[in-house]
Design a protein around this motif. Structure first.
Motif, short mmCIF file in Angstrom:
data_model
loop_
_atom_site.label_atom_id
_atom_site.label_comp_id
_atom_site.label_asym_id
_atom_site.label_seq_id
_atom_site.Cartn_x
_atom_site.Cartn_y
_atom_site.Cartn_z
N LYS A 1 88.62 135.85 142.35
CA LYS A 1 88.44 135.27 143.65
C LYS A 1 86.95 135.13 144.00
O LYS A 1 86.55 134.48 144.89
CB LYS A 1 89.28 135.91 144.76
CG LYS A 1 90.51 135.84 144.59
CD LYS A 1 91.28 136.75 145.54
CE LYS A 1 92.83 136.50 145.30
NZ LYS A 1 93.42 137.56 146.31
N GLY A 2 85.82 135.95 143.27
CA GLY A 2 84.73 135.69 143.42
C GLY A 2 83.96 136.98 143.20
O GLY A 2 84.54 138.03 142.68
N ILE A 3 82.67 137.31 143.82
CA ILE A 3 82.10 138.39 143.87
C ILE A 3 81.74 138.87 144.98
O ILE A 3 80.97 138.23 145.78
CB ILE A 3 80.69 138.20 142.89
CG1 ILE A 3 81.26 137.54 141.41
CG2 ILE A 3 79.87 139.48 142.76
CD1 ILE A 3 79.96 137.21 140.85
N ALA A 4 81.82 140.12 145.28
CA ALA A 4 81.28 140.87 146.56
C ALA A 4 80.44 141.99 145.99
O ALA A 4 80.66 142.71 145.17
CB ALA A 4 82.70 141.72 147.23
N THR A 5 79.18 141.99 146.68
CA THR A 5 78.13 142.86 146.32
C THR A 5 77.80 143.63 147.84
O THR A 5 77.58 142.87 148.67
CB THR A 5 77.01 142.14 145.99
OG1 THR A 5 77.60 141.54 144.84
CG2 THR A 5 75.91 143.29 145.57
N VAL A 6 77.76 144.87 147.65
CA VAL A 6 76.94 145.65 148.75
C VAL A 6 75.91 146.07 148.63
O VAL A 6 75.72 146.73 147.40
CB VAL A 6 78.01 146.77 149.15
CG1 VAL A 6 77.35 147.63 150.24
CG2 VAL A 6 79.41 146.22 150.00
N THR A 7 74.73 146.01 149.08
CA THR A 7 73.38 146.36 148.75
C THR A 7 72.95 147.41 149.76
O THR A 7 72.89 147.12 151.06
CB THR A 7 72.53 145.09 148.66
OG1 THR A 7 73.07 144.23 147.71
CG2 THR A 7 71.18 145.28 148.31
N ASP A 8 72.59 148.65 149.17
CA ASP A 8 71.85 149.70 149.98
C ASP A 8 72.64 150.02 151.10
O ASP A 8 72.23 150.34 152.18
CB ASP A 8 70.50 149.29 150.19
CG ASP A 8 69.37 148.85 149.16
OD1 ASP A 8 69.62 149.91 148.25
OD2 ASP A 8 68.51 148.26 149.29
N LEU A 9 74.10 149.80 150.98
CA LEU A 9 74.95 150.09 152.07
C LEU A 9 74.63 149.64 153.35
O LEU A 9 75.30 150.16 154.41
CB LEU A 9 74.95 151.72 152.30
CG LEU A 9 75.52 152.63 151.08
CD1 LEU A 9 75.34 153.89 151.21
CD2 LEU A 9 76.90 152.25 150.84
N GLU A 10 74.18 148.30 153.26
CA GLU A 10 73.70 147.62 154.76
C GLU A 10 74.02 146.25 154.67
O GLU A 10 74.45 145.60 155.68
CB GLU A 10 72.23 147.80 154.74
CG GLU A 10 71.70 149.12 154.87
CD GLU A 10 70.19 149.25 155.37
OE1 GLU A 10 69.59 148.24 155.41
OE2 GLU A 10 69.49 150.34 155.26
N THR A 11 74.34 145.54 153.41
CA THR A 11 74.37 144.14 153.42
C THR A 11 75.56 143.89 152.50
O THR A 11 75.56 144.45 151.38
CB THR A 11 73.25 143.42 152.94
OG1 THR A 11 71.98 143.75 153.80
CG2 THR A 11 73.35 141.73 152.79
N LEU A 12 76.43 143.10 152.89
CA LEU A 12 77.69 142.61 151.98
C LEU A 12 77.47 141.05 152.14
O LEU A 12 77.37 140.39 152.89
CB LEU A 12 78.91 142.98 152.88
CG LEU A 12 80.14 142.08 151.99
CD1 LEU A 12 80.68 142.77 151.04
CD2 LEU A 12 81.41 142.40 153.29
N GLY B 1 81.32 128.87 148.40
CA GLY B 1 79.80 129.25 148.83
C GLY B 1 79.85 130.71 149.12
O GLY B 1 80.42 131.70 148.57
N GLN B 2 78.83 131.04 149.79
CA GLN B 2 78.37 132.55 150.11
C GLN B 2 78.29 132.87 151.45
O GLN B 2 77.78 132.02 152.39
CB GLN B 2 76.85 132.54 149.51
CG GLN B 2 76.33 134.05 149.44
CD GLN B 2 74.79 134.21 149.10
OE1 GLN B 2 73.90 133.86 149.45
NE2 GLN B 2 74.95 134.81 147.72
N LEU B 3 78.78 134.01 151.74
CA LEU B 3 78.77 134.60 153.15
C LEU B 3 77.94 136.02 152.97
O LEU B 3 78.16 136.60 152.09
CB LEU B 3 80.13 135.09 153.51
CG LEU B 3 81.00 133.78 153.79
CD1 LEU B 3 82.30 134.07 154.26
CD2 LEU B 3 80.41 132.69 155.13
N SER B 4 77.00 136.13 153.99
CA SER B 4 76.51 137.55 154.10
C SER B 4 76.55 138.24 155.48
O SER B 4 76.36 137.42 156.48
CB SER B 4 75.07 137.18 153.53
OG SER B 4 74.26 138.28 153.46
N SER B 5 76.63 139.50 155.56
CA SER B 5 76.60 140.00 156.71
C SER B 5 75.91 141.39 156.65
O SER B 5 75.97 141.92 155.55
CB SER B 5 77.88 140.23 157.41
OG SER B 5 78.70 141.06 156.28
#
Length: 167
Positions: A90-101, A108-112
């Motif tokens: 279904k895609g790729i989910a990445t959490v960076t530095d426990l702050e950004t998903l 497309g791409q969603l970021s929070s």
């Protein structure tokens, strides 16, 4: 799951149990793994240290049916950074530095990100984890959010790396 440090200097065993075990814990949690029987076919690892016995980097790979779990740590990367990535059809989910998903998919791409004023203990996950644990103690019907079996497995896998064996 990957963790990098600017220039950390810890002996191998200390670094594995002080830092890398959290990488392993998180990887097992995200993959929902609480039991695993390591063999030479499904478990591999690498530990690299300098001449003084200081860990420079390490990795662990677990292979299960339809799933590969990779935990990596680089102690000399020049930057403090943590990423957890889950790849699926279904895609790729990445959490960076426990702050950004960040979620990447065919559409497309969603970021929070966390709000800038989020307290550090909340930002790093300590406050929610402690609250969940206290809730599990006060309400016996409520399950501990971290499986004790998973915690034991993390320790066993790290010890196998340090022992240089696979059972």
């Amino acid at each position: 799951m990957k963790k990098t440090r600017v220039s950390a200097h810890q002996p191998v065993q200390e670094a594995i149990y002080d830092l890398f075990i959290h990488v392993v814990d998180t990887a097992l949690f995200l993959a929902n793994i609480t039991t695993f029987k390591p063999t030479e076919a499904n478990f591999s690892y690498q530990i690299n240290a300098d001449a003084a016995g200081i860990l420079t980097n390490c990795s662990m790979t677990l292979k299960l049916d339809g799933l590969t779990v990779l935990a990596k740590m680089n102690m000399q990367s020049g930057v403090d950074h943590e990423t957890a990535t889950i790849e699926s059809s279904k895609g790729i989910a990445t959490v960076t530095d426990l702050e950004t998903l960040t979620k990447d998919s065919a559409s497309g791409q969603l970021s929070s990100s966390l709000a800038g004023w989020t307290p550090m203990l909340t930002r790093r996950g300590f406050e929610p984890l402690i609250n969940e644990f206290i809730h599990s103690l006060s309400d016996r019907a409520y399950d501990n959010p971290v499986s004790p079996a998973s915690s034991v497995l993390s320790h066993q896998l790290c010890q196998l790396m340090l022992d240089g064996t696979v059972s």
